[in-house]
Design an enzyme around this catalytic site. Structure first.
Site, PDB file in Angstrom:
ATOM      1  N   GLU A 255       0.721  -0.849   0.094  1.00  0.00           N
ATOM      2  CA  GLU A 255      -0.037  -0.032   0.072  1.00  0.00           C
ATOM      3  C   GLU A 255       1.291   1.009   0.093  1.00  0.00           C
ATOM      4  O   GLU A 255       1.685   1.175   1.254  1.00  0.00           O
ATOM      5  CB  GLU A 255      -1.095   0.703   1.286  1.00  0.00           C
ATOM      6  CG  GLU A 255      -2.021   0.839   1.501  1.00  0.00           C
ATOM      7  CD  GLU A 255      -1.432   1.949   1.766  1.00  0.00           C
ATOM      8  OE1 GLU A 255      -1.432   2.629   1.691  1.00  0.00           O
ATOM      9  OE2 GLU A 255      -1.851   2.124   2.814  1.00  0.00           O
ATOM     10  N   CYS A 294      -2.342   8.713   4.060  1.00  0.00           N
ATOM     11  CA  CYS A 294      -1.379   8.270   2.753  1.00  0.00           C
ATOM     12  C   CYS A 294      -2.870   8.277   1.254  1.00  0.00           C
ATOM     13  O   CYS A 294      -3.108   8.566   0.122  1.00  0.00           O
ATOM     14  CB  CYS A 294      -1.297   6.836   2.192  1.00  0.00           C
ATOM     15  SG  CYS A 294      -2.425   5.547   3.319  1.00  0.00           S
TER      16      CYS A 294
HETATM   17  P1  NDP Z   1       9.811   4.553   3.678  1.00  0.00           P
HETATM   18  O1  NDP Z   1       9.128   3.101   2.070  1.00  0.00           O
HETATM   19  O2  NDP Z   1      11.189   4.539   3.474  1.00  0.00           O
HETATM   20  O3  NDP Z   1       9.507   3.209   4.697  1.00  0.00           O
HETATM   21  C1  NDP Z   1       8.307   2.815   4.618  1.00  0.00           C
HETATM   22  C2  NDP Z   1       8.491   0.874   6.142  1.00  0.00           C
HETATM   23  O4  NDP Z   1       9.751   0.677   5.085  1.00  0.00           O
HETATM   24  C3  NDP Z   1       9.174   1.593   7.301  1.00  0.00           C
HETATM   25  O5  NDP Z   1       9.253   0.554   8.394  1.00  0.00           O
HETATM   26  C4  NDP Z   1      11.160   1.376   6.815  1.00  0.00           C
HETATM   27  O6  NDP Z   1      11.840   1.099   7.963  1.00  0.00           O
HETATM   28  C5  NDP Z   1      10.913   0.034   5.934  1.00  0.00           C
HETATM   29  N1  NDP Z   1      11.515   0.033   5.079  1.00  0.00           N
HETATM   30  C6  NDP Z   1      12.309   0.583   4.583  1.00  0.00           C
HETATM   31  N2  NDP Z   1      12.861   0.544   3.684  1.00  0.00           N
HETATM   32  C7  NDP Z   1      13.502  -1.141   3.486  1.00  0.00           C
HETATM   33  C8  NDP Z   1      13.743  -1.939   3.137  1.00  0.00           C
HETATM   34  N3  NDP Z   1      15.034  -1.840   1.965  1.00  0.00           N
HETATM   35  N4  NDP Z   1      13.529  -2.986   3.665  1.00  0.00           N
HETATM   36  C9  NDP Z   1      12.601  -3.595   4.384  1.00  0.00           C
HETATM   37  N5  NDP Z   1      11.743  -2.655   5.210  1.00  0.00           N
HETATM   38  C10 NDP Z   1      12.392  -1.272   5.005  1.00  0.00           C
HETATM   39  O7  NDP Z   1       8.884   5.360   3.369  1.00  0.00           O
HETATM   40  P2  NDP Z   1       9.724   6.592   4.567  1.00  0.00           P
HETATM   41  O8  NDP Z   1       8.299   5.988   5.743  1.00  0.00           O
HETATM   42  O9  NDP Z   1      10.881   6.957   4.250  1.00  0.00           O
HETATM   43  O10 NDP Z   1       8.461   7.646   4.066  1.00  0.00           O
HETATM   44  C11 NDP Z   1       8.581   7.939   2.679  1.00  0.00           C
HETATM   45  C12 NDP Z   1       7.515   8.260   1.692  1.00  0.00           C
HETATM   46  O11 NDP Z   1       6.812   7.466   1.418  1.00  0.00           O
HETATM   47  C13 NDP Z   1       6.907   9.820   2.165  1.00  0.00           C
HETATM   48  O12 NDP Z   1       7.831  10.856   2.446  1.00  0.00           O
HETATM   49  C14 NDP Z   1       5.828   9.582   1.888  1.00  0.00           C
HETATM   50  O13 NDP Z   1       5.733   9.764   0.433  1.00  0.00           O
HETATM   51  C15 NDP Z   1       5.531   8.467   1.233  1.00  0.00           C
HETATM   52  N6  NDP Z   1       4.887   7.589   2.266  1.00  0.00           N
HETATM   53  C16 NDP Z   1       3.245   6.861   2.221  1.00  0.00           C
HETATM   54  C17 NDP Z   1       2.588   6.360   3.265  1.00  0.00           C
HETATM   55  C18 NDP Z   1       1.355   5.496   2.734  1.00  0.00           C
HETATM   56  O14 NDP Z   1       0.410   5.443   4.126  1.00  0.00           O
HETATM   57  N7  NDP Z   1       1.627   5.026   1.479  1.00  0.00           N
HETATM   58  C19 NDP Z   1       2.573   5.764   4.845  1.00  0.00           C
HETATM   59  C20 NDP Z   1       3.915   7.210   5.219  1.00  0.00           C
HETATM   60  C21 NDP Z   1       5.295   7.334   3.794  1.00  0.00           C
HETATM   61  P3  NDP Z   1      12.957   2.573   8.812  1.00  0.00           P
HETATM   62  O15 NDP Z   1      11.718   3.078   9.031  1.00  0.00           O
HETATM   63  O16 NDP Z   1      13.305   1.305   9.790  1.00  0.00           O
HETATM   64  O17 NDP Z   1      13.638   2.710   7.829  1.00  0.00           O
END
Ligand code: NDP
Length: 675
Positions: A255, A294
Site C-alpha cells: 500500500e 496516504c
Molecule cells: P519508506 O518506504 O522509506 O519506509 C516505510 C517502512 O519501510 C519503514 O518501516 C521502513 O523502516 C521500512 N523500510 C525502508 N526500507 C526498507 C528495506 N530496504 N527493507 C525493509 N524495510 C524497509 O517510507 P518513509 O516512511 O521513509 O516515507 C517516505 C515517503 O513514503 C513519504 O514521504 C511518503 O511519500 C510515502 N509514504 C506513504 C505512506 C502511505 O501510507 N502510503 C505512508 C508513509 C509514507 P525504517 O523506518 O526503519 O527505515
C-alpha cells in the site's frame, strides 16, 4: 536515552545503542532504535513453530474473541497512548484517527469473525461444483491458514492503526504476526505491543515486534510467509523484487503513496451544499495528520470556471487553522513526523511549483502556537493552483504533507482522463448532487481506484469522509498505490489463507469440510432431528416427510387467504398460455409452506426459531394432484456465543415421480442444550 526494545522469541531485547529518534514538536530525543544483534531468522522460525500452531488450534470464533480482548485492552489505555502520540506531531483528533481507528479495526474484525465465519478452523467457500454425471464426484474450495508468519512493515504516519489493521485479519485467519514499525514513530507501536504482551492475551509467538532496521529479515522469509508493506513506492518496489520474495513466491501486499483526487461536481456552485462539503473536506484532508495520510487529497479537480471561487473559499478556511504544539487545545494542525520529512516535502513543493503557483501558505514560514517553530517540524498548509492541468508534476509528485493542488477540468470525460494520469490511487471522492455526473466519473475512473466516495447532500451527515479506510471496505489501490488490497472485511482474512480445490465424493467432501454435501449418506435413525440439541445433532441427521397431495382447493384457499391471485394460479387458460406452465399451478410459497407443515416437529423443543431461507429455487411447477415429499438434512452447524447456534438444513421437495419441485436451505436457531 534507552534503546527501544524488540519482542522476539518470547522475550524483550534491546541492543546497547541505536540511532536517535526525535520528538516531532520539540526536537528532543525520544528514543533510540536499533535491531543489531537480533536473530531475525530465529524470530520468524519461532513465529512459525510456536505462534502458528497455537493460533491454528483455535477456531475463527476463538480468534475473534482474542481480537476483541486486545481491542478492549487498548481502549482502556487510550489516554496513555494519546500522550505518546503528541510526540509524533499528532493532535488529539489525529490520534483518534490513528489509535481509535486501529482499535475500531480490531473490534470490527472481531465482530465480523463471529458473524461471518464459522466456529471452525476451515473456511468453505462457494457451492460444491458437480464434476460427474451421477453426483458422486464433486469439487469444493476450502481455505486453511498459511503456516508462516505475516511480516508487516509499516509507515511512520499511522503507528497504531497501521499495525492493527494488518494484525486483525492475520490473527483471525490463524497466522502469527511480526510487526516492524517505521523507526521514526516506532516508540508508539512498541507501547501498544508492550501492553498486549504484558496482558498475556495472545498465545506465545502470535505477535512479535522488531524495532529498528529490517536488516536481513527478508532473506529469512519462506514459502508460507506473507509480507505486508505500507510506505513509499520506491521501498515497495525494492521489497516486491527482493530475491527471496521472488524465489519463494512470498505473498506480498503493498500500500504505497498515491495522488488521490477529489472532484467538485459541475452542479456545485458557490452557495450550494455540495460546494461547502467539498471545501470543508479538502481542508480536513489537507490538515489531518498534517497531510501525512496516504489517502489525503493531492489533486483537487474543480470546474475550470470555479478555480477562483474554490481557491478563495479554501484559503479562507486554511487561514483559520492554528498550527503548533498538538497538545495545545487551540491547535488544529500539529507537526510533520520529523524535520527530515519537512525537508522532503519542501523538495516536492519545488517540483510542484514548477507546474503551478501557491495560492495559500508559505513553505518556509508559519506562525506556530505553543512550540518553537525552529525545533519542531512545522509547516504551513499549502494550496497550489496548476497552470496546465496536464503537467506531469501535478499527477506524479506527492508532497507528503499538508499540500494539495487545484486543477481545472472541462467535463466528466476530462475528469476521467485526468484521474488516470495519477497512475493508480487509494481513494478518490466526487462531491456532487448530480447522479449522472457521479456515475460517469465513478465508472470512468474506478479502474484506477481502490475506493471511491460519492458525497452528496443525502450522505453528508453520515459520511465517514474521503480519507477514512474502513474495516469492511477494501483499502489499497492499483498501480502507483501499490497494487494491493487490505481489509475489505473477510476478504482481508482470506488473503492470509490458502485456497485449495478439493475433489472427491460427497462422503469425502462431507468429512473434509464438516458440511453435509448432497449425495452423501443421510441418517434417519436417531429420530426427528428437531428433537436434538446442538450437542446431539450431527451433520447428515435427516428426516423425510410426506407425501401430501396438493389440490385445486388448496391453491384457491391459499390465493384467497394471502391475496396472491396471480393468474397462473387462478385462470386455467391464461396459465396454459404461459411458456412455463401447462395449466394452473400451486404458488411456490404454498409448496414451501406445505413442506414446513410436513417436516415440522410441533412440540416445544431445542429448535427455537426459523430465521430464514437461503438459495430458494422453484425448480419445477406443481400442479393440482401432485404429491409432495420433503427431505430435510442437517447441512452445517454453527455455534454462536451464548446458548444457541445456527443450523443450516438442506431441503429438497420432490414430486411423486422423484423430480425436484423446490430446493433451499432452511436456517434455524437451535439450543446448545435441551432440555
Ligand atoms: P519508506 O518506504 O522509506 O519506509 C516505510 C517502512 O519501510 C519503514 O518501516 C521502513 O523502516 C521500512 N523500510 C525502508 N526500507 C526498507 C528495506 N530496504 N527493507 C525493509 N524495510 C524497509 O517510507 P518513509 O516512511 O521513509 O516515507 C517516505 C515517503 O513514503 C513519504 O514521504 C511518503 O511519500 C510515502 N509514504 C506513504 C505512506 C502511505 O501510507 N502510503 C505512508 C508513509 C509514507 P525504517 O523506518 O526503519 O527505515
Amino acid at each position: 536515552m534507552a534503546v527501544l526494545r524488540s519482542y522476539v522469541e518470547g522475550r524483550w531485547t534491546a541492543p546497547p545503542s541505536g540511532e536517535p529518534v526525535h520528538d516531532a514538536v520539540t526536537g528532543e530525543e525520544v528514543a533510540q532504535v536499533s535491531s543489531e544483534g537480533i536473530d531475525l531468522g530465529a524470530a520468524l522460525a519461532y513465529g512459525r513453530s510456536v505462534g502458528g500452531p497455537a493460533l491454528r488450534e483455535l477456531t475463527f470464533h476463538q480468534r475473534a474473541a482474542l481480537l476483541k480482548s486486545v481491542g478492549q485492552l487498548l481502549r482502556e489505555h487510550r489516554d496513555e497512548l494519546y500522550q505518546l502520540s503528541f510526540r509524533t506531531g499528532a493532535t488529539l483528533a489525529d490520534s483518534k484517527f490513528d489509535i481509535d481507528g486501529g482499535i475500531g479495526v480490531l473490534l470490527g474484525y472481531a465482530s465480523k469473525g463471529r458473524r461471518e465465519l464459522p466456529d471452525d478452523r476451515v473456511y468453505v467457500e462457494g457451492p460444491a461444483e458437480p464434476l460427474g454425471r451421477a453426483g458422486q464426484f464433486l469439487g469444493r474450495h476450502v481455505l486453511t491458514p498459511l503456516h508462516g508468519v505475516a511480516v508487516q512493515i509499516n509507515a511512520f504516519n499511522f503507528p497504531v492503526w497501521g499495525p492493527l489493521e494488518k494484525l486483525a485479519p492475520a490473527l483471525l485467519a490463524g497466522v502469527p504476526t511480526l510487526v516492524k514499525p517505521a523507526s521514526q514513530t516506532g516508540y508508539l507501536t512498541a507501547r501498544v505491543v508492550e501492553l498486549v504482551v504484558e496482558a498475556g492475551l495472545l498465545p506465545p509467538g502470535a505477535l512479535q515486534l522488531l524495532n529498528g532496521d529490517a536488516r536481513d529479515l527478508l532473506d529469512h522469509l519462506q514459502e508460507q510467509d506473507l509480507l505486508g508493506f505500507t510506505g513509499s513506492a520506491s521501498t515497495a518496489q525494492r521489497l516486491r523484487s527482493h530475491p527471496t520474495v521472488v524465489a519463494r513466491s512470498v505473498r506480498f501486499n503493498a500500500e504505497a503513496d498515491s495522488l488521490n483526487m477529489s472532484v467538485l461536481g459541475p452542479d456545485a456552485a458557490p452557495g450550494t451544499t455540495a460546494f461547502d462539503l467539498y471545501v470543508r473536506q479538502l481542508v480536513v484532508e489537507m490538515t489531518t495528520k498534517a497531510g501525512q495520510k496516504c489517502t489525503a487529497i493531492r489533486r483537487a479537480f474543480v470546474p475550470a470556471d470555479r478555480l477562483e471561487a474554490v481557491a478563495e473559499a479554501v484559503s479562507e478556511r486554511l487561514a483559520k487553522i492554528v498550527v503548533g504544539n498538538p497538545a495545545d487545545e487551540s491547535v488544529r494542525m500539529g507537526a510533520l513526523a520529523s524535520r527530515e520529512q519537512r525537508e522532503e516535502v519542501r523538495r516536492s513543493l519545488k517540483a510542484l511549483e514548477s507546474a503551478g503557483r501557491i495560492v495559500f501558505g508559505d513553505p518556509e514560514r508559519v506562525a506556530v502556537t505553543g512550540a518553537d517553530a525552529e525545533r519542531g517540524a512545522f509547516l504551513s498548509p499549502i494550496l497550489l493552483r496548476a497552470d496546465d492541468p496536464r503537467r506531469a508534476e501535478v499527477h506524479e509528485v506527492e508532497a507528503f504533507g499538508p499540500v494539495s493542488t487545484l486543477v481545472g477540468y472541462r467535463d466528466a470525460a476530462d475528469v476521467v482522463a485526468l484521474a488516470a494520469l495519477g497512475k493508480g490511487s487509494l481513494a478518490g471522492s466526487v462531491v456532487t448532487d448530480d447522479p449522472d455526473f457521479a456515475r460517469d466519473v465513478v465508472l470512468g475512473s474506478a479502474a484506477w481506484h481502490g475506493r471511491l466516495l460519492v458525497l452528496d447532500s443525502d450522505a453528508a451527515a453520515e459520511s465517514t469522509g474521503h480519507g477514512s479506510p474502513l474495516p469492511a471496505l477494501v483499502h489499497g489501490g492499483p498501480g502507483r498505490a501499490g497494487g494491493g488490497e487490505e481489509l475489505g472485511g473477510i476478504r482481508g482474512v482470506l488473503h492470509h489463507m490458502q485456497r485449495t480445490a478439493v475433489q472427491g465424493s460427497p462422503r469425502m467432501l462431507t468429512s473434509v469440510t464438516g458440511q453435509w454435501t448432497r449425495g452423501a449418506a443421510r441418517d434417519e435413525s436417531g429420530g426427528h432431528p428437531f428433537r436434538k440439541s446442538l450437542a446431539q445433532l450431527r451433520v447428515g441427521d435427516s428426516v423425510v416427510a410426506g407425501p401430501r397431495v396438493v389440490t385445486l382447493d388448496d391453491i384457491e384457499r391459499f390465493a384467497e387467504f394471502t391475496g396472491d391471485t396471480f393468474y397462473a394460479h387462478m385462470d386455467e387458460q391464461a396459465a396454459a398460455a404461459n411458456p412455463f406452465f401447462d395449466g394452473r399451478v400451486a404458488h411456490g410459497y404454498l409448496v414451501v409452506s406445505f413442506a414446513a407443515g410436513l417436516f415440522v416437529q410441533p412440540d416445544p423443543g431445542p429448535v427455537l426459531a426459523n430465521y430464514g431461507i437461503d438459495e430458494l429455487r422453484f425448480v419445477a411447477p406443481v400442479y393440482p394432484g401432485d404429491e409432495l415429499t420433503v427431505t430435510l438434512t442437517c447441512k452445517a452447524i454453527n455455534p454462536r456465543p451464548g446458548d444457541y447456534g445456527e443450523v443450516r438444513w438442506d431441503t429438497v421437495v420432490t414430486k411423486q415421480d422423484g423430480s425436484v419441485a423446490a430446493q433451499y436451505d432452511v436456517l434455524t436457531m437451535v439450543a446448545k442444550e435441551w432440555p
